[in-house]
Design an enzyme around this catalytic site. Structure first.
Site, PDB file in Angstrom:
ATOM      1  N   HIS A  64       1.125  -1.234   0.080  1.00 49.96           N
ATOM      2  CA  HIS A  64       0.012  -0.084   0.051  1.00 49.96           C
ATOM      3  C   HIS A  64       1.045   1.353   0.023  1.00 49.96           C
ATOM      4  O   HIS A  64       1.528   1.309   0.949  1.00 49.96           O
ATOM      5  CB  HIS A  64      -0.934  -0.097   1.351  1.00 49.96           C
ATOM      6  N   PHE A  65       0.875   2.013  -1.197  1.00 50.04           N
ATOM      7  CA  PHE A  65       1.931   3.083  -1.383  1.00 50.04           C
ATOM      8  C   PHE A  65       1.343   4.288  -0.973  1.00 50.04           C
ATOM      9  O   PHE A  65       1.675   5.550  -1.123  1.00 50.04           O
ATOM     10  CB  PHE A  65       2.690   2.971  -2.749  1.00 50.04           C
ATOM     11  N   ASN A  96      -6.628   0.720  -2.081  1.00 51.54           N
ATOM     12  CA  ASN A  96      -7.454   1.422  -1.149  1.00 51.54           C
ATOM     13  C   ASN A  96      -6.746   2.753  -0.978  1.00 51.54           C
ATOM     14  O   ASN A  96      -6.570   3.195   0.343  1.00 51.54           O
ATOM     15  CB  ASN A  96      -7.549   0.679   0.299  1.00 51.54           C
ATOM     16  N   HIS A 178      -9.241  -9.922   0.747  1.00 54.32           N
ATOM     17  CA  HIS A 178      -9.018  -9.776   2.117  1.00 54.32           C
ATOM     18  C   HIS A 178     -10.081 -10.519   2.872  1.00 54.32           C
ATOM     19  O   HIS A 178     -11.264  -9.991   2.659  1.00 54.32           O
ATOM     20  CB  HIS A 178      -8.940  -8.334   2.547  1.00 54.32           C
ATOM     21  N   ASP A 307       2.383  -6.968   2.565  1.00 55.07           N
ATOM     22  CA  ASP A 307       1.159  -6.166   3.076  1.00 55.07           C
ATOM     23  C   ASP A 307       1.888  -4.739   3.568  1.00 55.07           C
ATOM     24  O   ASP A 307       1.310  -4.274   4.672  1.00 55.07           O
ATOM     25  CB  ASP A 307       0.408  -6.796   3.963  1.00 55.07           C
ATOM     26  N   HIS A 311       1.980   3.685   8.394  1.00 51.92           N
ATOM     27  CA  HIS A 311       1.095   4.843   8.998  1.00 51.92           C
ATOM     28  C   HIS A 311       2.224   5.355   9.799  1.00 51.92           C
ATOM     29  O   HIS A 311       3.205   4.713  10.231  1.00 51.92           O
ATOM     30  CB  HIS A 311       0.059   4.471  10.018  1.00 51.92           C
TER      31      HIS A 311
HETATM   32  O1  DOR Z   1      -3.525  -3.742   8.416  1.00 50.10           O
HETATM   33  C1  DOR Z   1      -3.945  -3.414   7.264  1.00 50.10           C
HETATM   34  N1  DOR Z   1      -3.575  -2.322   6.842  1.00 50.10           N
HETATM   35  N2  DOR Z   1      -4.498  -4.343   6.673  1.00 50.10           N
HETATM   36  C2  DOR Z   1      -5.220  -4.054   5.426  1.00 50.10           C
HETATM   37  O2  DOR Z   1      -6.001  -4.720   4.938  1.00 50.10           O
HETATM   38  C3  DOR Z   1      -5.051  -2.699   4.875  1.00 50.10           C
HETATM   39  C4  DOR Z   1      -3.941  -1.785   5.276  1.00 50.10           C
HETATM   40  C5  DOR Z   1      -3.700  -0.539   5.201  1.00 50.10           C
HETATM   41  O3  DOR Z   1      -4.155  -0.122   3.850  1.00 50.10           O
HETATM   42  O4  DOR Z   1      -3.402   0.328   5.953  1.00 50.10           O
END
Ligand code: DOR
Length: 441
Positions: A64-65, A96, A178, A307, A311
């Site tokens: 997730h970038f 997402n 997921h 994954d 954050h």
């Molecule tokens: O822990 C997670 N973070 N699981 C996910 O499915 C999405 C990801 C995120 O995009 O932060």
């Protein structure tokens, strides 16, 4: 006039069967031109890999970038730089973002942005919603369709029977899920956290999102795949109950991955990482962790993806449940796994399947995952003799932290080569290098 762009000399070159032999690799037009001892060719650039191991570039098939929308956490420039620092030469990125990647227009924007700034090769998922069937089947190029069956970061969610059937019944692309059951998650959130109940321990996250939540969704996805003969990939498997179920119920149309987080951390790690260890699906018990290793070794689980879900430190430090779910990981997967290999937790053959050619085959990535003539010249040249401790301040991800901080790891790349060009050397990114879009068979 040199014969080719780049020659890597005298490294221990890893073949897909896990054997290594001392050889040179010559790269021409972004591909591997030849591999052999003491090649009588000249390269515009030549590298001595004496004493080092040359591996196919790692393919991280789940990152997730955050670009567009949350580029304070990561963007395609920083994420791809973290990738090549860790020996990852190709990534598949999740939809997402904000806005989510749910149609051709948003996909085109990501592809254009990646072409502008990504130092690694890139591919993207298209996200399913309850009403974008036409888009998920026509937008391209994509590596597959992503369905969030349970809510996680962002707004993407498809959980009703009708909507899921509609997606599985119509189209032929790979569907990556997921797998957590939304109804059970909601009920358990209400009972653990409802009516303003206070929790002072993030470990409750693993109880709320328990293994049954994962198993229910995994079973549901498998049923749909069987009913509609549809190609299914189950993302980040976490639990022993799912491994046991899939060992008996997987078909040729179903593949599975797990993450280094679940292979190297358990819910015991909340004690020192707190909400920094919070992710979806969550960390589980030592028994679950053992089951994942067993599942990888017996082929129930096909490969490993990180994954990578960054954050910021201040976001992660919020009190649960305000703390967001997800951990980084794209730049530590190769050293974590090479350290596991050195500790006899797996063989080099297994590692190459799990990190390189496994994901390449499953997503039908053309020319990726193997060091063979004609394949793309993507590789990681690693030192498996020295060890370096993971430190937050050394991380290339924008969020500057790692759940593996303090661990002494071997196998850090000294060079990462993307399409025959040096993308990472001397602990620095070569800023002018650009990756290419992943091609699919
Ligand atoms: O822990 C997670 N973070 N699981 C996910 O499915 C999405 C990801 C995120 O995009 O932060």
């Amino acid at each position: 006039m040199p014969d080719c762009e780049l020659i890597v000399r005298d490294g221990w070159v890893a073949a897909s069967d896990g054997t290594v032999r001392k050889a040179d690799i010559a790269c021409r037009n972004g591909r591997i031109d030849s591999i052999g001892p003491s090649l009588e060719l000249t390269g515009k650039t030549e590298i001595s890999a004496r004493g080092l191991v040359v591996l196919p570039g790692v393919i991280d098939a789940q990152v997730h970038f955050r670009d567009p929308g949350n580029t304070h956490k990561e963007d395609l420039a920083s994420g791809s730089r973290a990738a090549v620092r860790g020996g990852v030469t190709s990534f598949l990125e999740m939809p997402n973002t904000h806005p989510p990647t749910i149609n051709q227009q948003e996909l085109d924007k990501k592809l254009a942005r990646a072409a502008e700034c990504s130092v690694a090769n890139y591919g993207f998922f298209i996200g399913a919603t309850p009403n974008n069937l036409e888009h998920i089947n026509s937008a391209g190029p994509v590596c597959g369709i992503k369905i969030f069956m349970g809510s996680s970061t962002g707004t993407l969610l498809v959980h009703s029977d009708d909507d899921l059937e509609n997606i599985f019944a119509n189209g032929s692309r790979l569907i990556a899920v997921h797998a957590e059951d939304e109804e059970r998650l909601r009920a358990r959130m209400q009972s653990f956290l409802g009516d303003g109940k206070k929790v002072d321990d993030v470990a409750v996250h693993s109880q709320i999102r328990d293994d049954q939540s994962a198993l229910i969704a995994t079973k549901r996805a498998v049923r749909l795949s069987k009913k509609f003969n549809r190609r299914l990939h189950i993302l980040h498997l976490t639990s022993a109950v799912e491994v046991d179920y899939l060992r008996d119920n997987k078909t040729d149309l179903i593949t599975v991955e797990c993450t280094p987080n679940h292979l190297f951390l358990t819910e015991n790690d909340y004690a020192h990482l707190g909400s920094f260890a919070q992710m979806n699906p969550p960390l589980r018990t030592i028994r679950d962790q053992q089951a994942l290793w067993e599942g990888l070794k017996d082929g129930t689980i096909d490969f490993i993806a990180t994954d990578h879900a960054p954050h910021t430190k201040s976001e992660k430090a919020k009190a649960y449940p305000e703390s967001p779910s997800g951990m980084p990981g794209v730049e530590t997967s190769l050293p974590m796994m090479l350290t596991a290999w050195k500790n006899d937790q797996c063989t080099l053959k297994q590692l190459l399947k799990w990190l390189c050619w496994g994901p390449a085959e499953i997503y039908g990535m053309t020319g990726k995952g193997r060091l063979e003539q004609g394949f793309d010249a993507d590789f990681a040249i690693v030192d498996v003799n020295s060890y370096k401790t993971v430190r937050d301040e050394d991380m290339f991800t924008k969020v500057s932290w790692s759940q593996f901080r303090g661990r002494k790891l071997t196998g850090w790349p000294l060079w990462t080569i993307v399409g025959g060009k040096i993308a990472f050397a001397d602990n620095k990114i070569q800023e002018e290098v650009r990756g290419s879009p992943v091609r699919y068979d």
